[in-house]
Design a protein around this motif. Structure first.
Motif, PDB file in Angstrom:
ATOM      1  N   ILE A   1     102.853  37.977  56.971  1.00 26.12           N
ATOM      2  CA  ILE A   1     103.532  37.956  55.679  1.00 26.12           C
ATOM      3  C   ILE A   1     104.777  37.086  55.822  1.00 26.12           C
ATOM      4  CG2 ILE A   1     104.535  39.317  53.798  1.00 26.12           C
ATOM      5  CD1 ILE A   1     101.564  39.940  54.381  1.00 26.12           C
ATOM      6  N   TYR A   2     104.879  36.055  54.969  1.00 29.39           N
ATOM      7  CA  TYR A   2     105.951  35.068  55.098  1.00 29.39           C
ATOM      8  C   TYR A   2     106.542  34.690  53.750  1.00 29.39           C
ATOM      9  CZ  TYR A   2     104.329  34.456  59.850  1.00 29.39           C
ATOM     10  OH  TYR A   2     103.984  34.687  61.155  1.00 29.39           O
ATOM     11  N   GLN A   3     107.690  34.008  53.810  1.00 28.93           N
ATOM     12  CA  GLN A   3     108.319  33.365  52.674  1.00 28.93           C
ATOM     13  C   GLN A   3     108.426  31.881  52.991  1.00 28.93           C
ATOM     14  OE1 GLN A   3     111.988  35.752  53.122  1.00 28.93           O
ATOM     15  NE2 GLN A   3     111.870  36.019  50.911  1.00 28.93           N
ATOM     16  N   TRP A   4     108.307  31.058  51.961  1.00 26.04           N
ATOM     17  CA  TRP A   4     108.604  29.647  52.109  1.00 26.04           C
ATOM     18  C   TRP A   4     110.095  29.470  51.820  1.00 26.04           C
ATOM     19  CZ3 TRP A   4     110.684  25.774  49.119  1.00 26.04           C
ATOM     20  CH2 TRP A   4     110.510  24.463  49.597  1.00 26.04           C
ATOM     21  N   THR A   5     110.789  28.698  52.659  1.00 28.11           N
ATOM     22  CA  THR A   5     112.229  28.490  52.453  1.00 28.11           C
ATOM     23  C   THR A   5     112.496  27.026  52.144  1.00 28.11           C
ATOM     24  OG1 THR A   5     112.696  28.067  54.786  1.00 28.11           O
ATOM     25  CG2 THR A   5     112.767  30.353  54.056  1.00 28.11           C
ATOM     26  N   GLY A   6     113.385  26.778  51.213  1.00 26.59           N
ATOM     27  CA  GLY A   6     113.688  25.411  50.824  1.00 26.59           C
ATOM     28  C   GLY A   6     115.141  25.213  50.443  1.00 26.59           C
ATOM     29  N   HIS A   7     115.471  23.948  50.139  1.00 28.03           N
ATOM     30  CA  HIS A   7     116.834  23.559  49.783  1.00 28.03           C
ATOM     31  C   HIS A   7     116.805  22.519  48.671  1.00 28.03           C
ATOM     32  CE1 HIS A   7     117.108  24.840  54.005  1.00 28.03           C
ATOM     33  NE2 HIS A   7     118.338  25.190  53.729  1.00 28.03           N
ATOM     34  N   ASN A   8     117.819  22.560  47.855  1.00 27.95           N
ATOM     35  CA  ASN A   8     118.045  21.542  46.846  1.00 27.95           C
ATOM     36  C   ASN A   8     119.536  21.227  46.887  1.00 27.95           C
ATOM     37  OD1 ASN A   8     118.372  20.024  44.463  1.00 27.95           O
ATOM     38  ND2 ASN A   8     116.751  21.152  43.432  1.00 27.95           N
ATOM     39  N   TYR A   9     119.874  19.964  47.053  1.00 25.68           N
ATOM     40  CA  TYR A   9     121.274  19.551  47.137  1.00 25.68           C
ATOM     41  C   TYR A   9     121.617  18.705  45.916  1.00 25.68           C
ATOM     42  CZ  TYR A   9     120.634  20.955  51.975  1.00 25.68           C
ATOM     43  OH  TYR A   9     120.344  21.664  53.111  1.00 25.68           O
TER      44      TYR A   9
END
Length: 139
Positions: free
Chosen positions: A49-57
Protein backbone atom coordinates in the motif's frame (compact mmCIF):
# COMPACT_ATOMS: atom_id res chain seq x y z
CA UNK A 1 -7.00 3.12 1.03
CA UNK A 2 -8.76 3.77 -2.26
CA UNK A 3 -9.29 0.42 -4.01
CA UNK A 4 -10.31 2.17 -7.25
CA UNK A 5 -6.89 3.79 -7.80
CA UNK A 6 -3.71 2.47 -9.32
CA UNK A 7 -0.38 4.35 -9.29
CA UNK A 8 -1.34 6.40 -12.35
CA UNK A 9 -4.76 7.31 -11.02
CA UNK A 10 -3.24 8.29 -7.67
CA UNK A 11 -0.66 10.44 -9.48
CA UNK A 12 -3.43 12.14 -11.48
CA UNK A 13 -5.39 12.91 -8.30
CA UNK A 14 -2.31 14.38 -6.59
CA UNK A 15 -1.23 16.46 -9.57
CA UNK A 16 -4.76 17.78 -10.02
CA UNK A 17 -4.76 18.94 -6.40
CA UNK A 18 -1.30 20.50 -6.84
CA UNK A 19 -2.68 22.50 -9.78
CA UNK A 20 -5.74 23.52 -7.82
CA UNK A 21 -3.61 24.80 -4.95
CA UNK A 22 -1.30 26.63 -7.38
CA UNK A 23 -4.40 28.46 -8.61
CA UNK A 24 -4.62 30.32 -5.31
CA UNK A 25 -1.42 32.21 -6.12
CA UNK A 26 -2.35 35.48 -7.87
CA UNK A 27 -1.50 35.11 -11.57
CA UNK A 28 -0.01 38.61 -11.58
CA UNK A 29 2.71 37.38 -9.18
CA UNK A 30 3.59 34.16 -11.05
CA UNK A 31 6.74 34.04 -13.20
CA UNK A 32 6.46 30.30 -13.90
CA UNK A 33 5.09 27.05 -12.57
CA UNK A 34 6.90 23.72 -12.62
CA UNK A 35 5.07 20.53 -11.81
CA UNK A 36 7.47 17.63 -11.53
CA UNK A 37 6.64 14.87 -14.02
CA UNK A 38 7.79 12.03 -11.81
CA UNK A 39 7.43 11.24 -8.14
CA UNK A 40 8.32 8.47 -5.77
CA UNK A 41 6.18 6.08 -3.79
CA UNK A 42 5.84 6.38 -0.02
CA UNK A 43 4.59 3.49 2.10
CA UNK A 44 1.22 3.90 3.76
CA UNK A 45 2.33 1.45 6.44
CA UNK A 46 0.80 -1.74 5.10
CA UNK A 47 2.39 -4.18 2.69
CA UNK A 48 1.89 -3.19 -0.98
CA UNK A 49 0.00 0.00 0.00
CA UNK A 50 1.60 3.25 -1.19
CA UNK A 51 1.10 6.93 -1.95
CA UNK A 52 2.47 8.78 -4.94
CA UNK A 53 4.38 11.90 -3.85
CA UNK A 54 4.91 14.97 -5.98
CA UNK A 55 5.86 18.65 -6.08
CA UNK A 56 4.73 21.78 -7.84
CA UNK A 57 6.88 24.91 -7.65
CA UNK A 58 5.34 28.30 -8.45
CA UNK A 59 8.16 30.80 -9.01
CA UNK A 60 7.15 34.32 -8.04
CA UNK A 61 7.70 37.46 -10.09
CA UNK A 62 6.43 39.70 -7.29
CA UNK A 63 5.87 39.30 -3.56
CA UNK A 64 2.63 37.69 -2.42
CA UNK A 65 0.61 37.86 0.78
CA UNK A 66 1.28 34.25 1.76
CA UNK A 67 -0.90 34.49 4.87
CA UNK A 68 -3.85 35.58 2.71
CA UNK A 69 -3.26 32.67 0.31
CA UNK A 70 -3.06 30.19 3.22
CA UNK A 71 -6.25 31.64 4.76
CA UNK A 72 -8.08 31.32 1.41
CA UNK A 73 -7.02 27.69 1.00
CA UNK A 74 -8.04 26.80 4.56
CA UNK A 75 -11.41 28.57 4.20
CA UNK A 76 -12.17 26.90 0.87
CA UNK A 77 -11.45 23.39 2.13
CA UNK A 78 -13.15 23.89 5.50
CA UNK A 79 -16.54 23.41 3.81
CA UNK A 80 -15.53 20.76 1.30
CA UNK A 81 -15.99 17.24 2.70
CA UNK A 82 -14.21 14.85 2.73
CA UNK A 83 -11.34 17.35 2.96
CA UNK A 84 -10.21 19.32 5.96
CA UNK A 85 -7.56 22.00 6.17
CA UNK A 86 -5.57 23.86 8.73
CA UNK A 87 -3.18 26.77 8.84
CA UNK A 88 0.26 26.00 10.18
CA UNK A 89 3.64 27.72 10.39
CA UNK A 90 6.95 26.40 9.08
CA UNK A 91 10.07 26.26 11.24
CA UNK A 92 11.14 29.62 9.77
CA UNK A 93 7.81 31.28 10.55
CA UNK A 94 6.15 31.18 7.11
CA UNK A 95 2.41 30.47 6.99
CA UNK A 96 1.55 27.08 5.55
CA UNK A 97 -1.72 25.44 4.50
CA UNK A 98 -2.18 21.71 5.04
CA UNK A 99 -5.07 19.98 3.30
CA UNK A 100 -5.96 16.44 4.34
CA UNK A 101 -8.10 14.37 2.01
CA UNK A 102 -9.57 10.90 1.70
CA UNK A 103 -7.59 7.65 1.90
CA UNK A 104 -4.59 9.21 3.64
CA UNK A 105 -3.97 11.95 1.07
CA UNK A 106 -2.43 15.25 2.12
CA UNK A 107 -1.15 18.38 0.47
CA UNK A 108 0.78 21.41 1.68
CA UNK A 109 1.36 24.90 0.34
CA UNK A 110 4.02 27.23 1.73
CA UNK A 111 6.35 30.03 0.73
CA UNK A 112 9.93 28.84 0.25
CA UNK A 113 12.63 29.75 2.75
CA UNK A 114 14.15 32.28 0.33
CA UNK A 115 10.66 33.68 -0.45
CA UNK A 116 11.16 33.16 -4.20
CA UNK A 117 8.46 30.55 -4.80
CA UNK A 118 5.41 28.78 -3.45
CA UNK A 119 6.11 25.10 -2.83
CA UNK A 120 3.25 22.62 -3.08
CA UNK A 121 3.87 19.08 -1.87
CA UNK A 122 1.45 16.22 -2.48
CA UNK A 123 0.82 12.76 -1.06
CA UNK A 124 -1.86 10.97 -3.05
CA UNK A 125 -4.56 8.74 -1.63
CA UNK A 126 -3.18 5.36 -0.58
CA UNK A 127 -3.55 2.60 -3.17
CA UNK A 128 -2.49 -1.01 -3.67
CA UNK A 129 0.62 -1.49 -5.84
CA UNK A 130 0.51 -4.71 -7.89
CA UNK A 131 3.25 -7.25 -7.21
CA UNK A 132 4.69 -6.81 -10.71
CA UNK A 133 5.44 -3.09 -10.12
CA UNK A 134 8.43 -1.88 -8.12
CA UNK A 135 7.87 0.53 -5.23
CA UNK A 136 11.39 1.86 -5.92
CA UNK A 137 10.68 3.06 -9.48
CA UNK A 138 9.80 6.63 -10.39
CA UNK A 139 6.26 7.08 -11.69
Amino acid sequence: MDETLDVYGAKAVAQSMENELAGYVPASSVASSEQLDEGILWSCGAESIYQWTGHNYVTLSAPVDDKKIVDEVVARFADRPPFMALADTTHDGAPSAVVVGPAGSSYSLTLSFDRSRIEILSFSPCFRLPDDMSPFADY
